[in-house]
Enzyme design. Structure first.
Site, PDB file in Angstrom:
ATOM      1  N   GLU A 216      -1.621  -0.225   8.308  1.00  0.00           N
ATOM      2  CA  GLU A 216      -2.358  -1.103   9.124  1.00  0.00           C
ATOM      3  C   GLU A 216      -1.839  -2.045  10.165  1.00  0.00           C
ATOM      4  O   GLU A 216      -0.477  -2.123  10.130  1.00  0.00           O
ATOM      5  CB  GLU A 216      -3.171  -2.070   8.044  1.00  0.00           C
ATOM      6  CG  GLU A 216      -2.034  -2.984   7.288  1.00  0.00           C
ATOM      7  CD  GLU A 216      -2.784  -3.552   5.952  1.00  0.00           C
ATOM      8  OE1 GLU A 216      -3.939  -2.972   5.460  1.00  0.00           O
ATOM      9  OE2 GLU A 216      -2.274  -4.550   5.568  1.00  0.00           O
TER      10      GLU A 216
ATOM     11  N   ARG B 245      -1.287  -4.866  -6.179  1.00  0.00           N
ATOM     12  CA  ARG B 245      -1.058  -6.321  -6.016  1.00  0.00           C
ATOM     13  C   ARG B 245       0.175  -6.605  -7.052  1.00  0.00           C
ATOM     14  O   ARG B 245       0.280  -6.218  -7.864  1.00  0.00           O
ATOM     15  CB  ARG B 245      -2.173  -7.076  -6.639  1.00  0.00           C
ATOM     16  CG  ARG B 245      -2.350  -8.505  -6.470  1.00  0.00           C
ATOM     17  CD  ARG B 245      -3.802  -9.286  -6.897  1.00  0.00           C
ATOM     18  NE  ARG B 245      -4.771  -8.825  -6.514  1.00  0.00           N
ATOM     19  CZ  ARG B 245      -5.547  -8.164  -7.298  1.00  0.00           C
ATOM     20  NH1 ARG B 245      -5.406  -7.815  -8.672  1.00  0.00           N
ATOM     21  NH2 ARG B 245      -6.668  -7.660  -6.675  1.00  0.00           N
TER      22      ARG B 245
ATOM     23  N   HIS C 260       0.865  -1.301   0.007  1.00  0.00           N
ATOM     24  CA  HIS C 260      -0.014  -0.089   0.237  1.00  0.00           C
ATOM     25  C   HIS C 260       0.877   1.203   0.026  1.00  0.00           C
ATOM     26  O   HIS C 260       1.875   1.216   0.689  1.00  0.00           O
ATOM     27  CB  HIS C 260      -0.959  -0.009   1.332  1.00  0.00           C
ATOM     28  CG  HIS C 260      -1.536  -1.376   1.312  1.00  0.00           C
ATOM     29  ND1 HIS C 260      -2.524  -1.780   0.804  1.00  0.00           N
ATOM     30  CD2 HIS C 260      -1.785  -2.092   2.317  1.00  0.00           C
ATOM     31  CE1 HIS C 260      -3.005  -2.858   0.912  1.00  0.00           C
ATOM     32  NE2 HIS C 260      -2.554  -3.354   2.142  1.00  0.00           N
TER      33      HIS C 260
ATOM     34  N   HIS D  15       3.442  -7.360   1.871  1.00  0.00           N
ATOM     35  CA  HIS D  15       2.782  -8.371   2.900  1.00  0.00           C
ATOM     36  C   HIS D  15       1.794  -9.270   2.203  1.00  0.00           C
ATOM     37  O   HIS D  15       1.159  -9.019   1.161  1.00  0.00           O
ATOM     38  CB  HIS D  15       2.104  -7.336   3.907  1.00  0.00           C
ATOM     39  CG  HIS D  15       1.145  -6.742   3.503  1.00  0.00           C
ATOM     40  ND1 HIS D  15       1.228  -5.203   3.030  1.00  0.00           N
ATOM     41  CD2 HIS D  15      -0.241  -6.951   3.632  1.00  0.00           C
ATOM     42  CE1 HIS D  15       0.284  -4.896   2.519  1.00  0.00           C
ATOM     43  NE2 HIS D  15      -0.944  -5.626   3.087  1.00  0.00           N
TER      44      HIS D  15
END
Length: 283
Positions: A79, A157, A62, A137
C-alpha cells in the site's frame, strides 16, 4: 472505501445508466473497462481509501501475495499513503530502527514494548509513504491519509495499545502470522515524493510511487489539463483538494473534494478544469 470491488465494502455507482449498481457488478459485464493488466490479474486489483485517524491505529503488518495465496486464499497487501492533513507532531511507525532478530520481536510483542523497536517518522501534509507487504506500520493520531492498496482486507495486528473492542475485550492479535511475514528491518523506501514535480499545460504532475501493483501521482490543476486513459488500465481519480470539472466527449461532470471517479480503460483523452488536486492511480 472510495474505490472498491472488495466484498467487504463494494463501491456503488452514483449516477448515469448504472446508478445504484456496484462497480464489481458493472465490471462483470464490462471486464474490458478494467484494462488488460487487471484482466490478466484475474480480479480487480486495487482498493482506495480515505483514513481519518483521530487516535493511533493499531500496529500491523500485511502478507505478500505468495503467503496470502497459500494461507488465506487472497491477494497480499502492499500500500501507499498520501498525507492529506497532519496535526503538529503527527507521524507513523514505519519498519524497524535496525535489523531485529525474530526472538527479540516476539519478546517485545509479549512485553508490550514493540513500539520501542519501531522506526517513528514525522509526517506532514504532502508526504507519501510506500508500505510494501511485510513492513510493520501504524498511522499515528492526527493524520488524514489517502491509501492506495491491493484489493485485500488482510491485516495481522501485533499491538493495539491495550485498547478494548466494542465487546469490552482486547481485540485479537495475530502474532504467529505476523512473525511469519514481517521484514524485521529498517524501511527500504524513503519518504516521498522522491521525483521532481513536472510542469504541464494547465498545471503540474507530481509523481508519487510506482511499483508492480500500482502507479500514483498528484495532478495539480490550475486551469485546464488534458490527460488520457490507455487500454492497459482503468484510472482512478480522487479529488483531495479544491473543486472543478471533468470533461469527456462533450459531457461535463463536477468534481469536489473527497469525490472518487472511475475512468474505464481505453476511454482516451479527457480534460480536468478548475483549481484542484487530484490523486491519479492506475495499475
Amino acid at each position: 472505501w472510495e474505490l472498491s470491488c472488495h466484498a467487504a465494502g463494494p463501491s456503488v455507482i452514483a449516477g448515469g445508466a448504472y446508478a445504484g449498481r456496484t462497480l464489481g457488478e458493472y465490471l462483470a459485464g464490462h471486464p474490458e473497462d478494467a484494462g488488460t493488466k487487471a484482466q490478466n490479474a484475474g480480479a480487480f486489483p486495487l482498493l482506495i481509501k480515505l483514513i481519518d485517524a483521530a487516535g493511533p491505529l493499531s500496529v500491523q503488518v500485511h502478507p505478500d501475495d505468495a503467503y496470502a495465496r497459500e494461507f488465506e486464499h487472497s491477494l497480499g497487501k502492499s500500500e501507499m499513503w498520501l498525507v492529506l492533513d497532519a496535526s503538529e507532531g503527527a507521524g507513523i511507525y514505519y519498519g524497524f530502527k535496525r535489523e531485529t532478530p525474530l526472538a527479540e520481536m516476539r519478546a517485545a510483542i509479549e512485553n508490550n514494548t514493540l513500539t520501542e523497536l519501531l522506526n517513528w517518522v514525522p509526517a506532514k501534509t504532502g508526504d507519501c509513504f510506500f508500505i510494501p507487504a511485510g513492513t510493520v506500520h501504524a498511522i499515528g493520531a492526527g493524520l488524514m491519509v489517502a491509501e492506495v492498496q491491493q484489493s485485500s482486507n488482510l491485516t495481522y495486528r501485533v499491538y493495539d495499545y491495550g485498547r478494548l473492542g466494542a465487546d469490552g475485550k482486547p481485540r485479537p492479535l495475530h502474532i504467529d502470522k505476523a512473525l511469519a511475514v514481517t521484514r524485521r528491518e529498517p524501511p527500504q523506501t524513503p519518504v516521498g515524493p522522491t521525483e521532481p514535480e513536472q510542469s504541464v499545460a494547465g498545471g503540474s504532475v507530481q509523481p508519487l510511487f510506482a511499483c508492480d501493483k500500482f502507479t500514483t501521482a498528484v495532478l495539480t490543476v490550475e486551469g485546464t489539463m488534458s490527460d488520457s486513459v490507455s487500454n492497459e488500465s482503468f484510472v482512478s481519480l480522487l479529488t483531495v483538494e479544491g473543486e472543478g470539472t471533468l470533461s469527456y466527449r462533450g459531457e461535463t461532470y463536477p468534481l469536489k473534494k473527497g469525490q472518487s471517479v472511475f475512468l474505464p480503460a481505453g476511454m482516451g483523452t479527457y480534460e480536468l478544469t478548475g483549481r484542484m488536486q487530484v490523486l491519479r492511480t492506475r495499475v
